[in-house]
Design a protein around this motif. Structure first.
Motif, PDB file in Angstrom:
ATOM      1  N   GLY A  45       0.806  -1.217   0.000  1.00  0.00           N
ATOM      2  CA  GLY A  45       0.000   0.000   0.000  1.00  0.00           C
ATOM      3  C   GLY A  45       0.836   1.262   0.000  1.00  0.00           C
ATOM      4  O   GLY A  45       0.469   2.270  -0.619  1.00  0.00           O
ATOM      5  N   LEU A  46       1.974   1.227   0.676  1.00  0.00           N
ATOM      6  CA  LEU A  46       2.834   2.404   0.749  1.00  0.00           C
ATOM      7  C   LEU A  46       3.451   2.747  -0.601  1.00  0.00           C
ATOM      8  O   LEU A  46       3.832   3.905  -0.844  1.00  0.00           O
ATOM      9  CB  LEU A  46       3.938   2.184   1.780  1.00  0.00           C
ATOM     10  N   LYS A  47       3.562   1.765  -1.463  1.00  0.00           N
ATOM     11  CA  LYS A  47       4.116   2.036  -2.808  1.00  0.00           C
ATOM     12  C   LYS A  47       3.265   3.052  -3.547  1.00  0.00           C
ATOM     13  O   LYS A  47       3.781   3.819  -4.374  1.00  0.00           O
ATOM     14  CB  LYS A  47       4.213   0.739  -3.605  1.00  0.00           C
ATOM     15  N   ARG A  48       1.969   3.100  -3.249  1.00  0.00           N
ATOM     16  CA  ARG A  48       1.082   4.066  -3.906  1.00  0.00           C
ATOM     17  C   ARG A  48       1.402   5.502  -3.490  1.00  0.00           C
ATOM     18  O   ARG A  48       0.982   6.452  -4.146  1.00  0.00           O
ATOM     19  CB  ARG A  48      -0.372   3.734  -3.589  1.00  0.00           C
ATOM     20  N   LEU A  49       2.114   5.646  -2.377  1.00  0.00           N
ATOM     21  CA  LEU A  49       2.543   6.970  -1.927  1.00  0.00           C
ATOM     22  C   LEU A  49       3.960   7.290  -2.373  1.00  0.00           C
ATOM     23  O   LEU A  49       4.476   8.376  -2.079  1.00  0.00           O
ATOM     24  CB  LEU A  49       2.479   7.040  -0.394  1.00  0.00           C
ATOM     25  N   GLY A  50       4.602   6.364  -3.073  1.00  0.00           N
ATOM     26  CA  GLY A  50       5.989   6.550  -3.468  1.00  0.00           C
ATOM     27  C   GLY A  50       6.967   6.248  -2.350  1.00  0.00           C
ATOM     28  O   GLY A  50       8.132   6.656  -2.416  1.00  0.00           O
ATOM     29  N   ILE A  51       6.505   5.530  -1.315  1.00  0.00           N
ATOM     30  CA  ILE A  51       7.351   5.197  -0.176  1.00  0.00           C
ATOM     31  C   ILE A  51       7.929   3.803  -0.368  1.00  0.00           C
ATOM     32  O   ILE A  51       7.212   2.851  -0.713  1.00  0.00           O
ATOM     33  CB  ILE A  51       6.536   5.250   1.138  1.00  0.00           C
ATOM     34  N   GLU A  52       9.213   3.690  -0.122  1.00  0.00           N
ATOM     35  CA  GLU A  52       9.879   2.393  -0.189  1.00  0.00           C
ATOM     36  C   GLU A  52      10.076   1.861   1.233  1.00  0.00           C
ATOM     37  O   GLU A  52      10.932   2.348   1.975  1.00  0.00           O
ATOM     38  CB  GLU A  52      11.238   2.512  -0.884  1.00  0.00           C
ATOM     39  N   ALA A  53       9.277   0.897   1.602  1.00  0.00           N
ATOM     40  CA  ALA A  53       9.402   0.253   2.906  1.00  0.00           C
ATOM     41  C   ALA A  53       9.827  -1.193   2.698  1.00  0.00           C
ATOM     42  O   ALA A  53       9.499  -1.812   1.683  1.00  0.00           O
ATOM     43  CB  ALA A  53       8.086   0.309   3.669  1.00  0.00           C
ATOM     44  N   ARG A  54      10.555  -1.730   3.678  1.00  0.00           N
ATOM     45  CA  ARG A  54      11.100  -3.071   3.525  1.00  0.00           C
ATOM     46  C   ARG A  54      10.914  -3.831   4.830  1.00  0.00           C
ATOM     47  O   ARG A  54      11.216  -3.312   5.911  1.00  0.00           O
ATOM     48  CB  ARG A  54      12.591  -2.987   3.181  1.00  0.00           C
ATOM     49  N   VAL A  55      10.400  -5.052   4.746  1.00  0.00           N
ATOM     50  CA  VAL A  55      10.253  -5.912   5.916  1.00  0.00           C
ATOM     51  C   VAL A  55      11.569  -6.621   6.167  1.00  0.00           C
ATOM     52  O   VAL A  55      12.103  -7.294   5.280  1.00  0.00           O
ATOM     53  CB  VAL A  55       9.114  -6.935   5.721  1.00  0.00           C
ATOM     54  N   VAL A  56      12.109  -6.464   7.374  1.00  0.00           N
ATOM     55  CA  VAL A  56      13.371  -7.094   7.758  1.00  0.00           C
ATOM     56  C   VAL A  56      13.092  -8.014   8.944  1.00  0.00           C
ATOM     57  O   VAL A  56      12.593  -7.572   9.973  1.00  0.00           O
ATOM     58  CB  VAL A  56      14.426  -6.044   8.154  1.00  0.00           C
ATOM     59  N   THR A  57      13.405  -9.299   8.785  1.00  0.00           N
ATOM     60  CA  THR A  57      13.181 -10.249   9.871  1.00  0.00           C
ATOM     61  C   THR A  57      14.517 -10.665  10.485  1.00  0.00           C
ATOM     62  O   THR A  57      15.502 -10.858   9.777  1.00  0.00           O
ATOM     63  CB  THR A  57      12.424 -11.493   9.383  1.00  0.00           C
ATOM     64  N   VAL A  58      14.520 -10.784  11.821  1.00  0.00           N
ATOM     65  CA  VAL A  58      15.726 -11.175  12.551  1.00  0.00           C
ATOM     66  C   VAL A  58      15.337 -12.179  13.627  1.00  0.00           C
ATOM     67  O   VAL A  58      14.158 -12.339  13.959  1.00  0.00           O
ATOM     68  CB  VAL A  58      16.406  -9.948  13.202  1.00  0.00           C
ATOM     69  N   ASP A  59      16.328 -12.863  14.197  1.00  0.00           N
ATOM     70  CA  ASP A  59      16.026 -13.792  15.279  1.00  0.00           C
ATOM     71  C   ASP A  59      15.762 -13.018  16.568  1.00  0.00           C
ATOM     72  O   ASP A  59      15.969 -11.804  16.644  1.00  0.00           O
ATOM     73  CB  ASP A  59      17.146 -14.817  15.454  1.00  0.00           C
ATOM     74  N   SER A  60      15.292 -13.725  17.596  1.00  0.00           N
ATOM     75  CA  SER A  60      14.860 -13.064  18.825  1.00  0.00           C
ATOM     76  C   SER A  60      16.003 -12.349  19.531  1.00  0.00           C
ATOM     77  O   SER A  60      15.800 -11.299  20.143  1.00  0.00           O
ATOM     78  CB  SER A  60      14.207 -14.076  19.763  1.00  0.00           C
ATOM     79  N   ALA A  61      17.212 -12.906  19.452  1.00  0.00           N
ATOM     80  CA  ALA A  61      18.346 -12.267  20.113  1.00  0.00           C
ATOM     81  C   ALA A  61      18.668 -10.921  19.458  1.00  0.00           C
ATOM     82  O   ALA A  61      18.893  -9.918  20.157  1.00  0.00           O
ATOM     83  CB  ALA A  61      19.566 -13.178  20.062  1.00  0.00           C
ATOM     84  N   GLN A  62      18.685 -10.896  18.128  1.00  0.00           N
ATOM     85  CA  GLN A  62      18.942  -9.639  17.426  1.00  0.00           C
ATOM     86  C   GLN A  62      17.826  -8.636  17.669  1.00  0.00           C
ATOM     87  O   GLN A  62      18.070  -7.430  17.825  1.00  0.00           O
ATOM     88  CB  GLN A  62      19.085  -9.898  15.922  1.00  0.00           C
ATOM     89  N   TYR A  63      16.607  -9.155  17.714  1.00  0.00           N
ATOM     90  CA  TYR A  63      15.463  -8.266  17.939  1.00  0.00           C
ATOM     91  C   TYR A  63      15.563  -7.590  19.308  1.00  0.00           C
ATOM     92  O   TYR A  63      15.354  -6.373  19.432  1.00  0.00           O
ATOM     93  CB  TYR A  63      14.167  -9.071  17.833  1.00  0.00           C
ATOM     94  N   LYS A  64      15.896  -8.367  20.339  1.00  0.00           N
ATOM     95  CA  LYS A  64      16.038  -7.791  21.673  1.00  0.00           C
ATOM     96  C   LYS A  64      17.157  -6.760  21.706  1.00  0.00           C
ATOM     97  O   LYS A  64      17.001  -5.672  22.274  1.00  0.00           O
ATOM     98  CB  LYS A  64      16.306  -8.878  22.712  1.00  0.00           C
ATOM     99  N   GLU A  65      18.279  -7.092  21.100  1.00  0.00           N
ATOM    100  CA  GLU A  65      19.416  -6.168  21.093  1.00  0.00           C
ATOM    101  C   GLU A  65      19.049  -4.865  20.393  1.00  0.00           C
ATOM    102  O   GLU A  65      19.342  -3.766  20.900  1.00  0.00           O
ATOM    103  CB  GLU A  65      20.599  -6.837  20.389  1.00  0.00           C
ATOM    104  N   ARG A  66      18.384  -4.964  19.268  1.00  0.00           N
ATOM    105  CA  ARG A  66      18.087  -3.760  18.491  1.00  0.00           C
ATOM    106  C   ARG A  66      16.993  -2.922  19.144  1.00  0.00           C
ATOM    107  O   ARG A  66      17.075  -1.687  19.154  1.00  0.00           O
ATOM    108  CB  ARG A  66      17.715  -4.142  17.051  1.00  0.00           C
ATOM    109  N   THR A  67      15.974  -3.563  19.695  1.00  0.00           N
ATOM    110  CA  THR A  67      14.922  -2.778  20.345  1.00  0.00           C
ATOM    111  C   THR A  67      15.403  -2.200  21.675  1.00  0.00           C
ATOM    112  O   THR A  67      14.968  -1.106  22.072  1.00  0.00           O
ATOM    113  CB  THR A  67      13.653  -3.616  20.550  1.00  0.00           C
ATOM    114  N   THR A  68      16.273  -2.907  22.366  1.00  0.00           N
ATOM    115  CA  THR A  68      16.826  -2.372  23.616  1.00  0.00           C
ATOM    116  C   THR A  68      17.557  -1.060  23.362  1.00  0.00           C
ATOM    117  O   THR A  68      17.489  -0.124  24.171  1.00  0.00           O
ATOM    118  CB  THR A  68      17.788  -3.388  24.257  1.00  0.00           C
ATOM    119  N   ASN A  69      18.224  -0.988  22.221  1.00  0.00           N
ATOM    120  CA  ASN A  69      19.003   0.208  21.874  1.00  0.00           C
ATOM    121  C   ASN A  69      18.290   1.103  20.858  1.00  0.00           C
ATOM    122  O   ASN A  69      18.903   2.032  20.324  1.00  0.00           O
ATOM    123  CB  ASN A  69      20.366  -0.219  21.337  1.00  0.00           C
TER     124      ASN A  69
END
Length: 603
Positions: free
Chosen positions: A460-484
């Motif tokens: 849907g965002l492509k209709r606005l000219g926005i480039e969004a990307r889904v990035v998946t990571v494991d739980s350890a990386q997710y905790k590290e990145r959200t913590t910081n």
């Protein structure tokens, strides 16, 4: 059943809100409530939603996605396994989930405070023991509070900073005197975990470790393999088995958590019988994909558990520390472009309702679209110049038309982005510097429904000219990145209770803008929100408390920090037929303190 459950909640809140708060008499008491007095008398037999005659024995096996690498759940470093605090560590007081916020004696046999709650004093039970047989002492209590408050996760520090003095009183008493007005503090301190001081002598408390903490709870860590499984076994010498608060609780001999790659694998393990309980979040899957042999044979049953707690907030949070999300008009545009109706129909058959505000589905929530009135308007008035549009006038989430084109919403979003300085150039949305509007959506591996929602959103965002990307990571990386706070946009969940208090500062306080490890993932800095939280925790009158929460709800929702998705007013649990639970359900329904605490195993 669900209607009666909600009627009971309305009746309870009406009673609380219609009477003046009585002064708490000096002297020992068996419990404490945030407002008024605890519902249960001193001689209560058990919690109303526990079965004191439940059989003992048997086991339950849960499945988790991700892994763990530490057995210390109280620090920022490492990922701890599920259940280690709830099953092995005890607190001074225990919470009844049949009341908005009431606590009763556990390690402490009594709790004393004054009318203004300038202090709280706990007296330990003489029979309280750690799992190694050693007594729980006042010294253990004082050390636990100081260590958690200075070296533990950020959520412990705020409350401990409000303690002016800690004193030992006699052989079994400990008294905390406060340096600020906060009526919730006696309850917060009553729920702090108590650890064995001697275990940590000469050790770095802040370091990740695979040494299990010595606790005084019903279970001990039996076996584990980091990242793969952990088993908790009932302590046969548990000191607290006959306490009224514990009767009918902690009935199972063994609780096991197995870890798998993602949620889809966990469900397959459940169907295969490797785990014995599964919490389903997708209503379509619940109706259409539960046709495996164990269910057909009656070995697995499906249970629907209603509740009357707030919806909380779940969705995609925007990190306002990132310049592209700093403008509220951009955030409103991104909320407008999220085609909830299409997403919900595609993933959930359109069954669950959308979250309308942080405290929706409860008397604490604002009325969408309605202007602030009465005490709510008075509380917000001093901050009128800094509040975003809608906080006072009324705000409701924009709705889509459910079609893939979603034309009206896209036009509205385009106008908002133009107002914020973003225009489409050669099919790409750019600012006046020529920089494209692009961002990542961070999600953990295996969160299939959330990945599905994000994927539809990206299209849907492509209709606005926005480039969004889904990035998946494991739980350890997710905790590290959200913590910081190392993300642009990510999946966000905050469960909220009928008695919000100091934890709201951890969720929305300005310290989280720069301090890592808080739950203020959006990076909001709102003096109005902090003032509403301060009013909330200092309120003696239920009407003032409700008004403060409704005002906070307006600040948060009109802040446009999160793109809300759906919530469920029931929990859907599939489980082995031998696993039973009481007919009398708690006010909070399927919430911490329900499964496995009051469940039992019966052939």
């Amino acid at each position: 059943m669900r209607q009666g459950f909600r009627t009971g909640l309305r009746g309870l809140l009406a009673v609380v809100a219609s009477v003046a708060i009585p002064a708490m008499a000096a002297g020992d008491t068996h419990g404490i409530a945030m407002y008024g007095k605890p519902a249960l008398p001193p001689d209560f037999v058990s919690l109303p939603y526990a079965n004191p005659d439940a059989p003992k024995g048997g086991k339950i096996a849960f499945g988790e996605s991700g892994g763990f690498d530490s057995l210390n759940p109280f620090i920022v470093n490492g990922i701890a396994p599920a259940g280690i605090t709830n099953h092995t560590i005890e607190t001074l007081l225990g919470r009844s989930f049949d009341e908005p916020f009431s606590l009763y004696g556990l390690l402490a046999e009594s709790v004393v405070t004054d009318e203004d709650r300038t202090f709280v004093e706990f007296t330990l039970r003489p029979e309280a023991r750690f799992s190694d047989g050693s007594p729980v002492t006042v010294e253990d209590v004082i050390w636990s509070f100081e260590t958690l408050g200075t070296k533990g996760q950020p959520r412990y520090a705020a409350a401990y900073g409000k303690v002016a003095k800690v004193e030992k009183v006699g052989e079994r008493g400990v008294r905390f005197t406060f340096n600020t007005v906060d009526r919730e503090l006696p309850l917060i301190l009553g729920l702090r975990p108590i650890l064995k001081q001697a275990q940590w002598e000469g050790k770095d408390f802040t370091a990740s470790t695979l040494e299990a903490p010595v606790g005084s709870g019903p279970y001990v860590v039996a076996e584990f393999e980091p990242g793969k499984f952990i088993t908790y076994r009932k302590n046969p010498d548990w000191w607290g088995a006959e306490l009224p608060f514990n009767r009918g609780q902690h009935n199972l001999d063994e609780i096991r958590y197995d870890y798998f790659g993602d949620a889809g694998v966990v469900f397959e393990a459940f169907k295969a019988g490797e785990i014995t309980s599964w919490r389903e979040t997708n209503p379509v899957k619940w109706e259409q994909q539960y046709d495996f042999p164990a269910l057909a044979a009656g070995d697995v049953v499906k249970s629907v558990i209603p509740h009357s707690r707030p919806s909380g907030i779940e969705g995609f949070v925007m990190n306002t520390r990132k310049p592209i999300f700093a403008d509220w008009r951009v955030r409103e545009a991104l909320i407008t472009a999220f085609n909830f109706e299409l997403v919900n129909k595609t993933l959930n058959g359109g069954i669950p309702p959308r979250i309308q505000s942080y405290f929706s589905n409860s008397p604490l929530g604002m009325t969408p679209g309605a202007p602030a009135e009465g005490k709510v308007a008075d509380l917000l008035a001093p901050f009128a110049d800094s509040l975003l549009p809608g906080a006072l006038e009324g705000y409701a989430l924009p709705a889509g038309d459910g079609t893939e084109a979603n034309r009206k919403a896209i036009r509205t979003a385009t106008d908002l982005l133009e107002q914020a300085g973003w225009t489409v150039q050669d099919g790409v949305l750019k600012n006046d510097k020529g920089e494209p509007f692009a961002f990542d959506i961070l999600i953990t591996n295996g969160a299939d429904d959330i990945i599905g929602a994000a994927t539809i959103y990206v299209e849907g965002l492509k209709r606005l000219g926005i480039e969004a990307r889904v990035v998946t990571v494991d739980s350890a990386q997710y905790k590290e990145r959200t913590t910081n706070y190392d993300f642009d946009m990510t999946h966000y969940v905050r469960s909220l209770s009928l008695s919000p208090g100091n934890e709201q500062t951890l969720y929305w306080g300005s310290a989280g803008v720069t301090e890592p490890g808080t739950r203020n993932w959006m990076g909001m800095n709102s003096p109005a929100a902090e003032a509403m939280i301060a009013t909330m925790v200092a309120s003696k009158n239920p009407d003032d408390f409700v008004a403060a929460v409704q005002a906070l709800d307006r600040v948060l929702t009109s802040g446009r920090y999160v793109i809300p998705i759906w919530y469920s007013d029931v929990s859907r649990l599939a489980h082995r037929k031998e696993l039973k639970y009481p007919e009398r359900l708690p006010l909070y329904g399927d919430w911490p303190g329900f499964q496995p605490e009051v469940w039992w195993y019966q052939e």
